[in-house]
Every structure is written in C-alpha cells, then in structure tokens.
Design a protein around this motif. Structure first.
Motif, mmCIF file in Angstrom:
data_model
loop_
_atom_site.group_PDB
_atom_site.id
_atom_site.type_symbol
_atom_site.label_atom_id
_atom_site.label_comp_id
_atom_site.label_asym_id
_atom_site.label_seq_id
_atom_site.Cartn_x
_atom_site.Cartn_y
_atom_site.Cartn_z
ATOM 1 N N SER A 1 43.320 42.855 58.797
ATOM 2 C CA SER A 1 42.670 42.353 57.588
ATOM 3 C C SER A 1 43.526 42.705 56.362
ATOM 4 O O SER A 1 44.629 43.215 56.503
ATOM 5 C CB SER A 1 41.285 42.982 57.483
ATOM 6 N N GLU A 2 42.995 42.434 55.179
ATOM 7 C CA GLU A 2 43.760 42.739 53.958
ATOM 8 C C GLU A 2 43.007 43.759 53.117
ATOM 9 O O GLU A 2 41.821 43.567 52.844
ATOM 10 C CB GLU A 2 43.936 41.463 53.134
ATOM 11 N N ALA A 3 43.711 44.801 52.677
ATOM 12 C CA ALA A 3 43.073 45.865 51.900
ATOM 13 C C ALA A 3 42.471 45.339 50.598
ATOM 14 O O ALA A 3 41.474 45.870 50.110
ATOM 15 C CB ALA A 3 44.079 46.964 51.600
ATOM 16 N N ALA A 4 43.072 44.267 50.051
ATOM 17 C CA ALA A 4 42.596 43.739 48.768
ATOM 18 C C ALA A 4 41.110 43.386 48.869
ATOM 19 O O ALA A 4 40.332 43.649 47.949
ATOM 20 C CB ALA A 4 43.395 42.513 48.369
ATOM 21 N N PHE A 5 40.724 42.814 50.000
ATOM 22 C CA PHE A 5 39.327 42.402 50.155
ATOM 23 C C PHE A 5 38.425 43.636 50.296
ATOM 24 O O PHE A 5 37.283 43.628 49.855
ATOM 25 C CB PHE A 5 39.175 41.459 51.348
ATOM 26 N N GLU A 6 38.957 44.689 50.915
ATOM 27 C CA GLU A 6 38.158 45.922 51.083
ATOM 28 C C GLU A 6 37.924 46.608 49.732
ATOM 29 O O GLU A 6 36.815 47.032 49.420
ATOM 30 C CB GLU A 6 38.852 46.891 52.047
ATOM 31 N N VAL A 7 38.988 46.691 48.921
ATOM 32 C CA VAL A 7 38.839 47.332 47.601
ATOM 33 C C VAL A 7 37.882 46.508 46.729
ATOM 34 O O VAL A 7 37.023 47.062 46.033
ATOM 35 C CB VAL A 7 40.213 47.520 46.904
ATOM 36 N N LEU A 8 38.009 45.188 46.825
ATOM 37 C CA LEU A 8 37.116 44.322 46.050
ATOM 38 C C LEU A 8 35.661 44.588 46.442
ATOM 39 O O LEU A 8 34.784 44.688 45.580
ATOM 40 C CB LEU A 8 37.485 42.846 46.281
ATOM 41 N N ALA A 9 35.401 44.748 47.733
ATOM 42 C CA ALA A 9 34.032 45.012 48.206
ATOM 43 C C ALA A 9 33.533 46.346 47.643
ATOM 44 O O ALA A 9 32.387 46.443 47.180
ATOM 45 C CB ALA A 9 33.995 45.014 49.725
ATOM 46 N N LYS A 10 34.399 47.384 47.655
ATOM 47 C CA LYS A 10 34.014 48.702 47.106
ATOM 48 C C LYS A 10 33.689 48.581 45.620
ATOM 49 O O LYS A 10 32.716 49.147 45.124
ATOM 50 C CB LYS A 10 35.190 49.686 47.237
ATOM 51 N N ALA A 11 34.547 47.842 44.907
ATOM 52 C CA ALA A 11 34.360 47.678 43.462
ATOM 53 C C ALA A 11 33.057 46.935 43.172
ATOM 54 O O ALA A 11 32.301 47.307 42.264
ATOM 55 C CB ALA A 11 35.557 46.939 42.860
ATOM 56 N N LYS A 12 32.783 45.920 43.965
ATOM 57 C CA LYS A 12 31.545 45.134 43.757
ATOM 58 C C LYS A 12 30.314 46.003 44.034
ATOM 59 O O LYS A 12 29.288 45.878 43.361
ATOM 60 C CB LYS A 12 31.521 43.905 44.670
ATOM 61 N N ALA A 13 30.434 46.882 45.039
ATOM 62 C CA ALA A 13 29.301 47.772 45.367
ATOM 63 C C ALA A 13 29.012 48.689 44.180
ATOM 64 O O ALA A 13 27.844 48.915 43.823
ATOM 65 C CB ALA A 13 29.613 48.582 46.615
ATOM 66 N N LEU A 14 30.078 49.194 43.530
ATOM 67 C CA LEU A 14 29.884 50.043 42.347
ATOM 68 C C LEU A 14 29.226 49.248 41.221
ATOM 69 O O LEU A 14 28.334 49.751 40.523
ATOM 70 C CB LEU A 14 31.233 50.588 41.852
ATOM 71 N N GLU A 15 29.657 48.003 41.070
ATOM 72 C CA GLU A 15 29.078 47.162 40.004
ATOM 73 C C GLU A 15 27.593 46.915 40.242
ATOM 74 O O GLU A 15 26.795 46.905 39.308
ATOM 75 C CB GLU A 15 29.826 45.821 39.924
ATOM 76 N N ARG A 16 27.245 46.741 41.519
ATOM 77 C CA ARG A 16 25.820 46.531 41.840
ATOM 78 C C ARG A 16 24.988 47.748 41.446
ATOM 79 O O ARG A 16 23.822 47.636 41.103
ATOM 80 C CB ARG A 16 25.649 46.204 43.330
ATOM 81 N N LYS A 17 25.637 48.926 41.475
ATOM 82 C CA LYS A 17 24.917 50.152 41.071
ATOM 83 C C LYS A 17 24.914 50.309 39.552
ATOM 84 O O LYS A 17 24.516 51.343 39.022
ATOM 85 C CB LYS A 17 25.600 51.370 41.696
ATOM 86 N N GLY A 18 25.477 49.343 38.842
ATOM 87 C CA GLY A 18 25.444 49.364 37.378
ATOM 88 C C GLY A 18 26.688 49.970 36.741
ATOM 89 O O GLY A 18 26.741 50.146 35.526
ATOM 90 N N LYS A 19 27.710 50.312 37.541
ATOM 91 C CA LYS A 19 28.913 50.915 36.960
ATOM 92 C C LYS A 19 29.873 49.823 36.459
ATOM 93 O O LYS A 19 30.032 48.785 37.111
ATOM 94 C CB LYS A 19 29.588 51.783 38.037
ATOM 95 N N ARG A 20 30.493 50.080 35.313
ATOM 96 C CA ARG A 20 31.458 49.102 34.798
ATOM 97 C C ARG A 20 32.789 49.270 35.546
ATOM 98 O O ARG A 20 33.308 50.387 35.663
ATOM 99 C CB ARG A 20 31.658 49.349 33.301
ATOM 100 N N VAL A 21 33.334 48.160 36.054
ATOM 101 C CA VAL A 21 34.604 48.225 36.785
ATOM 102 C C VAL A 21 35.631 47.318 36.099
ATOM 103 O O VAL A 21 35.326 46.187 35.724
ATOM 104 C CB VAL A 21 34.424 47.785 38.267
ATOM 105 N N LEU A 22 36.823 47.858 35.893
ATOM 106 C CA LEU A 22 37.933 47.051 35.360
ATOM 107 C C LEU A 22 38.763 46.617 36.563
ATOM 108 O O LEU A 22 39.262 47.450 37.321
ATOM 109 C CB LEU A 22 38.766 47.891 34.384
ATOM 110 N N HIS A 23 38.859 45.301 36.743
ATOM 111 C CA HIS A 23 39.479 44.786 37.980
ATOM 112 C C HIS A 23 40.984 44.534 37.827
ATOM 113 O O HIS A 23 41.389 43.686 37.034
ATOM 114 C CB HIS A 23 38.803 43.472 38.389
ATOM 115 N N PHE A 24 41.766 45.266 38.618
ATOM 116 C CA PHE A 24 43.212 45.004 38.675
ATOM 117 C C PHE A 24 43.654 44.829 40.128
ATOM 118 O O PHE A 24 44.832 44.912 40.437
ATOM 119 C CB PHE A 24 43.987 46.171 38.035
ATOM 120 N N GLU A 25 42.663 44.653 41.006
ATOM 121 C CA GLU A 25 42.983 44.555 42.433
ATOM 122 C C GLU A 25 43.132 43.105 42.895
ATOM 123 O O GLU A 25 43.670 42.841 43.967
ATOM 124 C CB GLU A 25 41.900 45.272 43.263
ATOM 125 N N ILE A 26 42.656 42.167 42.077
ATOM 126 C CA ILE A 26 42.537 40.798 42.576
ATOM 127 C C ILE A 26 43.813 39.993 42.359
ATOM 128 O O ILE A 26 44.343 39.955 41.247
ATOM 129 C CB ILE A 26 41.337 40.086 41.903
#
Ligand SMILES: Cc1ncc(COP(=O)(O)O)c(C=O)c1O
Length: 383
Positions: free
Chosen positions: A12-37
């Motif tokens: 698989s590709e790590a980019a998709f895994e990091v994106l999933a982690k980042a989205k999970a944090l966002e769902r918890k209300g945390k602000r995420v600055l995206h540089f992984e995409i």
C-alpha cells in the motif's frame, strides 16, 4: 479466506495511511495542517469541466475503443510535439485511467521473474511494489542530497548488468522535487541502449517545473524502441479524481498493454476522454497554477531552513520539498508522528518512499501560503 500469495507482494502507500490518521484527528476536532497530500489544491479548469458536461449532454457515455478515442490520442501526439522534442503516432498512444495503470501495465508487460529493475530510492512506492509483484530483483539507486537528489548515470552504470530489464526514471521527482539535466538523461538513455534495457519514464510532473526545462528520455528513440513515456492529467491539470493518463511507447508494446486494459477496465471513461482533449490545449491554467506553486515553494524552503535541525535544498519541480531532518536527532517516522500529534502538521516520513528516505520528511506544498507560514512557526516553537 485464502488469498493468492502474490497479493502479499503488493504494497500500500503510506500517504493514504497518514491521511487517514490526520482525518481521524480532525474528526476529534483537532486542527490539522495538511502537507501529506500529493495533489494540487486547485480546482480543475472550467474549460475541462465544460468539456465533460458537453460530452455527457451529448450522451457520449458508452464503450469507446480500448486504446482510447482517436481524437484524444491525436491531441496527445500534438501536445507531446509541443512539450517534448518529438511527435509520436496515435498508434503509439494508449489512453489509461490515470498514470498508475500506465506504470502497472508496462511493468507487467515487460518484466519477468528474476529480471533486474533499476529505480530511484527514495522513489514513488509503486515502482518497488511492482518489482516485488513481478518477482524481479530490486536494484535501487540511492539519491543523494549532495547531488541534489538527481539519479546519477555513473551509479546506474555501476549497477547495470546483463539481467537489467528496465530503468525507471522520474523527473521531476517525487518525493524530492529533483530534475534530471538534459545531459544526464541522454547519458542514461545511452546506458539503456548499450545494455538493451527498457526505459520507463514517469513524467507525471512534466509541467511543474520552476527554473529548468523538462526533457524526456523518449526523445532519443521517439518512444519507438525502448523508451516508454507515461504522463497524465492528475497533476498538471488538477484532475486527480478524474483518472486519466496515457502511455506512449513502441507500437507492439502498446498493443500488448491494450490487452491488459481490455481485461481490466475494457476502456477508459468515454466522456472524461473528451474533457482531456480540452485540458491538453489549456496551457494558461497550468501556467497560473505553476506560478502559485513557485511562490509557495520559495516561502516553504526559506521557512524550513529556519527550523532547528532542518536543512532544505531548493526543489526544481513537482510540488514537494524534502528537508534533511537529521539535526533534530529523530528518525523520519518518529518526527512525522511527533509533528502530527504535537502540532497537527501532517507530513510523510522520507522512508515512505524507500530506505533511502531515512533522515528526511516530505512536505507537499499543495497548501496555502498562510498554512505554510503557520506550520513553520509551529515547528520553530516545537523544535
Ligand atoms: C511519480 C508519480 N507517478 C505516478 C503517480 C500517480 O498518478 P495518477 O494519480 O495519475 O495515477 C504519482 C502520484 O502521486 C506520482 O507521484
């Protein structure tokens, strides 16, 4: 369930895994600055969207020839003539649903068990995944910061053997943003010719160059003998979700690759091919996007060099920076996790692109200047 053992050799590709982690944090209300995409944050140009809408209204929604509609293959030939130093024939062009299928089909068509494949490390993960899948032998070429991450013809010469079947080039390069110089591309073509190897040239970032002109290895044989040029619409025209690309190569190979396409998807989406014709004539939108990326690149490189423990060279193309982070004392993986958890900054560890990426992070600057500045300030504070 019992799966085919060959599936264990696809990764698989790590980019998709990091994106999933980042989205999970966002769902918890945390602000995420995206540089992984790895995709432009711009909209697909209007003219392209209009092209697709018109084709839909005209009910251009059925199967089309598997190799791709003639009109788009001809437009690709004209576009290649304008952007590279040769003009292929429409028979040499295969329209595919994205750049990845072009890589997939050409590697499956050419590589046998035990063949050696030369590719950049760090590099786009699909290459090494497919080397595993085809049971071929990995021959990574380590890209060095002191050589501005360019793949060196001397290193290739050292590693090439009678068993080398393919050399994979990617310029402009993901993840480092490096670009090969014309004399280097020529030298690598000559090595491939002398050793009767194929050259797979992944040029998905061909339009994203800042100072230097892009050259294609395919110009030396007009993609008619050993070079295969793969490019597409995802990055240059902000069309990642549309899934449209093309492979240009020797006619006989293109016929074989068409058989893979027939067996997997029958044909590439009909109305999206019509939109592709519009995109290939829209140099203005590309220029505007590249001007914005250049501005962001200058801001992010300056900013990263101000962060404790970071050192960052100026990338020449694509929209990635690849800072050396060894000065922080942390491993790439560790630092990527730390930045996400402590500062909400999502980046990829260099090792997501192979062992040669240890000591580096990949920042995609498909993000606004405000976000870049905010991330730099947060990293300065944290580190
Ligand atoms: C070097 C490289 N090749 C190919 C691709 C895949 O392109 P596409 O989305 O058109 O399949 C990417 C996407 O990130 C890439 O970086």
């Amino acid at each position: 369930m019992k799966y085919a053992p060959s599936l264990d050799r696809l990764h698989s590709e790590a980019a998709f895994e990091v994106l999933a982690k980042a989205k999970a944090l966002e769902r918890k209300g945390k602000r995420v600055l995206h540089f992984e995409i790895g995709e432009p944050d711009f909209d697909t140009p209007e003219i392209v969207k209009e092209g697709a809408k018109k084709a839909l209204d005209e009910n251009f929604t059925h199967y089309v020839p598997s190799q791709g509609i003639t009109e788009l293959r001809e437009a690709v030939c004209e576009y290649i003539e304008k952007t590279r130093n040769f003009k292929p024939t429409p028979e040499q062009v295969l329209i595919v649903p994205g750049v990845k299928p072009g890589i997939f089909y050409s590697m499956l068509a050419l590589i046998n068990e035990g063949d050696e494949v030369i590719y950049p490390d760090p590099g786009f993960p699909t290459y090494s995944s497919l080397v595993d899948y085809t049971n071929a032998k990995h021959v990574p070429i380590k890209l060095l910061e002191k050589n501005e991450f360019r793949m060196s013809p001397d290193d290739i010469n050292e590693k090439i053997t009678g068993k080398t079947r393919m050399i994979i080039l990617n310029s402009p390069h993901n993840p480092t943003g490096s670009m090969l110089k014309k004399n280097e591309i020529k030298a690598i073509y000559k090595i491939a010719e002398d050793n009767d190897a194929y050259l797979l040239s992944d040029e998905v970032y061909s339009q994203m160059t800042y100072e230097q002109k892009h050259y294609s290895a395919a110009e030396y044989d007009n993609a008619s003998e050993r070079s295969i040029l793969i490019d597409g619409f995802s990055k240059s025209f902000a069309m990642t979700g549309w899934r449209l690309g093309y492979a240009i190569g020797p006619e006989e190979l293109i016929k074989k690759m068409t058989v893979f396409l027939i067996n997997s998807v029958s044909c590439t989406n009909s109305f999206i091919q019509k939109a592709g014709i519009k995109a290939l004539k829209d140099f203005d939108s590309v220029k505007k996007m590249v001007d914005k990326f250049r501005e962001r690149r200058n801001v992010i490189v300056k900013g990263l060099n101000e962060v404790n423990g970071f050192r960052c060279i100026m990338p020449m193309g694509a929209f990635y920076t690849f800072p050396n982070i060894t000065g922080t004392g942390k491993k790439s993986n560790e630092l990527a996790d730390y930045l996400l958890e402590k500062a909400g900054i999502a980046v990829l560890p260099g090792t997501a692109f192979g062992p040669g990426g240890e000591g580096y992070l990949r920042f995609s600057y498909a993000s606004s200047i405000e976000n870049i500045k905010e991330a730099v300030e947060k990293m300065k504070e944290l580190l």
